[in-house]
Design an enzyme around this catalytic site. Sequence first.
Site, short mmCIF file in Angstrom:
data_model
loop_
_atom_site.label_atom_id
_atom_site.label_comp_id
_atom_site.label_asym_id
_atom_site.label_seq_id
_atom_site.Cartn_x
_atom_site.Cartn_y
_atom_site.Cartn_z
N SER A 71 0.83 -1.19 0.00
CA SER A 71 0.00 0.00 0.00
C SER A 71 0.87 1.24 0.00
CB SER A 71 -0.89 -0.02 1.25
OG SER A 71 -1.79 1.06 1.24
N ASP A 72 0.35 2.30 -0.59
CA ASP A 72 1.05 3.58 -0.55
C ASP A 72 0.02 4.70 -0.48
OD1 ASP A 72 3.86 4.77 -0.84
OD2 ASP A 72 2.64 6.02 -2.16
N THR A 73 0.30 5.68 0.38
CA THR A 73 -0.61 6.81 0.58
C THR A 73 0.12 8.11 0.30
OG1 THR A 73 -1.84 5.61 2.29
CG2 THR A 73 -2.08 8.00 2.28
N GLY A 108 -3.19 3.73 -2.77
CA GLY A 108 -3.24 2.57 -3.64
C GLY A 108 -3.04 1.34 -2.77
#
Length: 194
Positions: A71-73, A108
């Site tokens: 995940s990436d924010t 994502g």
Amino acid sequence: MSAFDLCLASASPRRMALLQQLGLQCLQYPVDLDESVLPHESAEQYVLRLAREKAQAGLTQSGTHLPVLGSDTCVVFDQQILGKPVDEEDALRMLMMLSGQTHQVMTGVAVCDQEQIHSVLSITEVTFRQVTPSECRQYWKTGEPADKAGGYAIQGLAAVFVQSVAGSYSNVVGLPLYETAELLKNYNIQILDA
């Protein structure tokens, strides 16, 4: 049969806590990737690419047979991706940019195993009240904003800056739980059995 449901390709205690909130048992396997934005890459493309790369790197490096979640924010204001602040002045610059404005938090999420990869994008609109430079400096001194995209943590003291949230709150914390639960169904991981 493994005692774990999936592997989290991240060192984030916030993402781990959110997955545990769903009742999931997770192995944590942090991966280290170059997180530079590619030329002409939109924020949406950026977080989805990194989520997929983290999931795939976690699968490869850990050697696990479990599904791996990456995940990436990022925080986006006026088409500009705001990463983690490098120092107090950078945090102050970001927080003052967000003051009295609405920005987007994009996450994502990707889950993969040996056979498949699925990913999803979650976007939440966050509106800040007017904040002062003095408040921002006091906030920096707490240590909370140092490793947070956009220089703030909605689940911490910065909650007092947030006037409204439109969309997933857990997305702003670091992992959109509805979307994550939907992705996990592809791997026969049901949060609540129907």
